[in-house]
Design an enzyme around this catalytic site. Structure first.
Site, PDB file in Angstrom:
ATOM      1  N   GLU A 115     104.857 156.005  48.401  1.00 59.18           N
ATOM      2  CA  GLU A 115     104.954 157.028  47.646  1.00 59.18           C
ATOM      3  C   GLU A 115     105.741 156.465  46.291  1.00 59.18           C
ATOM      4  O   GLU A 115     105.326 157.175  45.231  1.00 59.18           O
ATOM      5  CB  GLU A 115     106.041 157.978  48.281  1.00 59.18           C
ATOM      6  CG  GLU A 115     105.639 158.441  49.691  1.00 59.18           C
ATOM      7  CD  GLU A 115     106.077 157.862  50.739  1.00 59.18           C
ATOM      8  OE1 GLU A 115     105.715 156.450  50.882  1.00 59.18           O
ATOM      9  OE2 GLU A 115     106.372 158.129  51.781  1.00 59.18           O
ATOM     10  N   ALA A 169      85.179 136.737  73.708  1.00 58.50           N
ATOM     11  CA  ALA A 169      83.641 136.702  73.746  1.00 58.50           C
ATOM     12  C   ALA A 169      83.091 136.578  75.147  1.00 58.50           C
ATOM     13  O   ALA A 169      83.480 135.552  76.024  1.00 58.50           O
ATOM     14  CB  ALA A 169      83.302 135.457  72.873  1.00 58.50           C
ATOM     15  N   ARG A 221      89.998 131.802  59.365  1.00 60.60           N
ATOM     16  CA  ARG A 221      89.305 131.092  58.525  1.00 60.60           C
ATOM     17  C   ARG A 221      88.035 131.923  58.230  1.00 60.60           C
ATOM     18  O   ARG A 221      87.100 132.229  58.813  1.00 60.60           O
ATOM     19  CB  ARG A 221      88.518 129.980  58.998  1.00 60.60           C
ATOM     20  CG  ARG A 221      89.639 128.859  59.555  1.00 60.60           C
ATOM     21  CD  ARG A 221      89.311 127.305  60.191  1.00 60.60           C
ATOM     22  NE  ARG A 221      88.423 127.925  61.406  1.00 60.60           N
ATOM     23  CZ  ARG A 221      88.983 127.798  62.394  1.00 60.60           C
ATOM     24  NH1 ARG A 221      90.615 127.934  62.676  1.00 60.60           N
ATOM     25  NH2 ARG A 221      88.512 127.780  63.684  1.00 60.60           N
TER      26      ARG A 221
HETATM   27  N1  LIG Z   1      84.896 133.397  75.348  1.00 58.52           N
HETATM   28  C1  LIG Z   1      86.269 133.619  74.881  1.00 58.52           C
HETATM   29  O1  LIG Z   1      86.532 134.271  74.271  1.00 58.52           O
HETATM   30  C2  LIG Z   1      87.154 132.509  75.445  1.00 58.52           C
HETATM   31  C3  LIG Z   1      88.510 132.587  74.916  1.00 58.52           C
HETATM   32  C4  LIG Z   1      89.309 131.636  75.446  1.00 58.52           C
HETATM   33  C5  LIG Z   1      89.154 130.765  76.332  1.00 58.52           C
HETATM   34  N2  LIG Z   1      87.912 130.615  76.780  1.00 58.52           N
HETATM   35  C6  LIG Z   1      87.350 129.575  77.630  1.00 58.52           C
HETATM   36  O2  LIG Z   1      88.305 129.997  78.834  1.00 58.52           O
HETATM   37  C7  LIG Z   1      88.518 128.619  79.542  1.00 58.52           C
HETATM   38  C8  LIG Z   1      89.793 128.741  79.815  1.00 58.52           C
HETATM   39  O3  LIG Z   1      90.387 129.980  80.499  1.00 58.52           O
HETATM   40  P1  LIG Z   1      91.478 129.824  81.490  1.00 58.52           P
HETATM   41  O4  LIG Z   1      91.446 131.258  81.947  1.00 58.52           O
HETATM   42  O5  LIG Z   1      91.543 128.540  82.443  1.00 58.52           O
HETATM   43  O6  LIG Z   1      92.880 129.743  80.575  1.00 58.52           O
HETATM   44  P2  LIG Z   1      93.921 130.527  79.946  1.00 58.52           P
HETATM   45  O7  LIG Z   1      93.723 132.003  80.318  1.00 58.52           O
HETATM   46  O8  LIG Z   1      93.762 130.302  78.397  1.00 58.52           O
HETATM   47  O9  LIG Z   1      95.259 129.918  80.529  1.00 58.52           O
HETATM   48  C9  LIG Z   1      95.834 130.136  81.868  1.00 58.52           C
HETATM   49  C10 LIG Z   1      96.797 129.490  82.071  1.00 58.52           C
HETATM   50  O10 LIG Z   1      97.798 129.961  81.236  1.00 58.52           O
HETATM   51  C11 LIG Z   1      99.181 129.636  81.749  1.00 58.52           C
HETATM   52  N3  LIG Z   1     100.115 130.787  82.401  1.00 58.52           N
HETATM   53  C12 LIG Z   1     101.478 130.934  82.492  1.00 58.52           C
HETATM   54  N4  LIG Z   1     101.827 131.940  82.588  1.00 58.52           N
HETATM   55  C13 LIG Z   1     100.699 132.671  82.754  1.00 58.52           C
HETATM   56  C14 LIG Z   1     100.560 134.234  83.117  1.00 58.52           C
HETATM   57  N5  LIG Z   1     101.811 134.881  83.188  1.00 58.52           N
HETATM   58  N6  LIG Z   1      99.463 134.653  83.456  1.00 58.52           N
HETATM   59  C15 LIG Z   1      98.233 134.099  83.003  1.00 58.52           C
HETATM   60  N7  LIG Z   1      98.527 132.676  82.846  1.00 58.52           N
HETATM   61  C16 LIG Z   1      99.622 132.130  82.442  1.00 58.52           C
HETATM   62  C17 LIG Z   1      98.663 129.366  83.333  1.00 58.52           C
HETATM   63  O11 LIG Z   1      98.801 127.684  83.264  1.00 58.52           O
HETATM   64  P3  LIG Z   1     100.152 127.099  83.945  1.00 58.52           P
HETATM   65  O12 LIG Z   1     100.526 127.622  85.063  1.00 58.52           O
HETATM   66  O13 LIG Z   1      99.958 125.814  83.722  1.00 58.52           O
HETATM   67  O14 LIG Z   1     101.337 127.742  82.728  1.00 58.52           O
HETATM   68  C18 LIG Z   1      97.327 129.609  83.443  1.00 58.52           C
HETATM   69  O15 LIG Z   1      96.290 128.627  84.226  1.00 58.52           O
HETATM   70  C19 LIG Z   1      87.996 127.666  78.807  1.00 58.52           C
HETATM   71  O16 LIG Z   1      86.848 127.127  79.230  1.00 58.52           O
HETATM   72  C20 LIG Z   1      87.727 128.352  77.467  1.00 58.52           C
HETATM   73  O17 LIG Z   1      86.733 127.533  76.580  1.00 58.52           O
HETATM   74  C21 LIG Z   1      86.888 131.393  76.292  1.00 58.52           C
END
Ligand SMILES: NC(=O)c1ccc[n+]([C@@H]2O[C@H](COP(=O)([O-])OP(=O)(O)OC[C@H]3O[C@@H](n4cnc5c(N)ncnc54)[C@H](OP(=O)(O)O)[C@@H]3O)[C@@H](O)[C@H]2O)c1
Length: 368
Positions: A55, A157, A210
């Site tokens: 405003e 994705a 980016r």
């Molecule tokens: N397509 C897409 O948009 C996309 C995006 C991101 C990732 N990715 C792919 O996804 C894969 C990784 O996924 P991800 O599911 O293994 O990894 P994430 O969801 O990024 O990480 C999960 C980790 O976060 C930690 N964490 C701590 N507190 C948590 C909570 N309250 N709830 C959930 N997680 C918690 C845990 O590890 P700790 O217990 O060690 O803390 C858990 O194993 C990779 O292959 C990556 O390339 C794809």
């Protein structure tokens, strides 16, 4: 043809407001258009927290023309002394004749008192024009100002069979360039971007914005209960601040290592995993009102299960990767289809070969 009426000017005010998406911090986006005898005499948007409200910009531009004019404002003019003086007082002082307001301010400090003040001074006030559009524009602010918890948008994705990587964990790239450009625009428009430790270890992402033009980098947030994030991870570089949410169980040495690498490490709950509600509250206390959660599937699943997801933007690529590949929402789902998470879809948009499905998770008891 767009007709010349109140809605035309309010739409212009909304567009002006929306242009500043991403740069107002925890503050709402607000636009104002001042019209006198068929001519726009002032136009303005709130551009930055602590700086003039919409405003004020519009009234400064209008100068003496503001007397007797109509002001179209996308959010109720404020009535309290915050970082700037009350806008309702300024509208009164300028002699504005009529104020059209799209939506009331949910901020408990305002909540109708700005409108009441204008009316008490004899200004004609109409409320509610394009109210749904105005509320949608500030959905993050509207949530944050009453809960203190940031509004979380899950962006993922996915392949058509709902996977976020191949069975080997390879995920670059699922979607095409135009989806990825949209995601970088989303980053610019959020205050923080959040991933789990699994994504940092698998992809070593930088999590910056980016784009073809300069964009704003959100604060980067890693959810990492055991502090597995390596101090050399790209997410810790100097491009933007980084917050690592962890648990009371995390080793103090590891905390110090990440702090030395530039991160702010915040303990959220006893463990074994990060208490996501506490983590989001901690972000809210740091002035973060919106979070773009970019996965992976384990974090997405936890956020959804905990009822912390405000909105979903799911980018589907025309690909299928089959068994063994991680799912977009890794949590033990319900036994009955009737207990599935219901998403109220509001749009399906095409980005190159991909489709983005946008929707809002319905809370239990809402919807059908
Ligand atoms: N397509 C897409 O948009 C996309 C995006 C991101 C990732 N990715 C792919 O996804 C894969 C990784 O996924 P991800 O599911 O293994 O990894 P994430 O969801 O990024 O990480 C999960 C980790 O976060 C930690 N964490 C701590 N507190 C948590 C909570 N309250 N709830 C959930 N997680 C918690 C845990 O590890 P700790 O217990 O060690 O803390 C858990 O194993 C990779 O292959 C990556 O390339 C794809």
């Amino acid at each position: 043809m767009e007709l010349l009426n109140d809605a035309f000017y309010m739409r212009l005010a909304l567009q002006t407001a929306a242009g500043a998406a991403g740069q107002t911090g925890v503050n709402p986006m607000v636009g104002c258009v001042v019209v006198k005898e068929g001519r726009i005499v002032g136009i303005g948007a709130h551009l930055k927290r602590g700086e003039a409200h919409a405003e004020v910009h519009a009234l400064n531009m209008a100068g003496s023309e503001a007397a007797g004019a109509t002001a179209y404002v996308t959010l109720e003019p404020c009535s309290h002394y915050g970082r700037t003086p009350p806008c309702s007082d300024r509208l009164i002082a300028e002699g504005v004749r009529r104020v059209v307001v799209a939506t009331e301010d949910p901020n408990p400090l305002v909540a109708g008192s700005g409108i009441a003040r204008l009316r008490a001074s004899g200004i004609e006030v109409d409320v509610g024009l394009l109210g749904d559009e105005a509320r949608a524009l500030n959905e993050a602010f509207n949530h944050f100002i009453v809960t203190g918890i940031p509004f979380v948008t899950v962006k993922t994705a996915l392949t058509l069979d709902g996977r976020i990587a191949t069975r080997t964990g390879h995920s670059r790239w699922i979607t095409g360039p135009s989806s990825r450009e949209a995601v970088h625009t989303l980053r610019h428009r959020h205050q923080a971007i959040m991933v789990g430790a699994g994504t940092v270890l698998a992809d070593d992402p930088e999590l910056t914005t980016r784009l073809a033009v300069p964009g704003l980098n959100p604060v980067r947030v890693v959810v990492d209960s055991r502090l597995r994030t390596p101090p050399g991870a790209r997410v810790l570089n100097a491009a933007a601040p980084t917050v690592v949410l962890t648990t009371d169980e995390a080793e103090e040495d590891a905390v110090q290592r990440l702090a030395a690498a530039g991160a702010e490490v915040v303990r959220c709950g006893p463990g074994p995993r990060v208490d996501l509600t506490a983590g989001l509250k901690a972000l809210g206390e740091r002035g973060i009102g919106s979070v773009l959660a970019e996965g992976g599937g384990v974090l997405n699943g936890s956020l959804l299960e905990a009822g912390l997801v405000g909105k979903m933007m799911l980018f589907y690529a025309p690909k299928i990767v089959g068994d063994g590949a991680p799912s977009g929402f890794a949590f033990s789902g319900p036994e009955q289809m009737g207990d599935a998470a219901n998403i109220r879809i509001v749009s399906i948009e095409r980005y190159g070969e991909d489709w983005c499905v946008t929707g809002y998770p319905e809370r239990r008891g809402e919807g059908g």
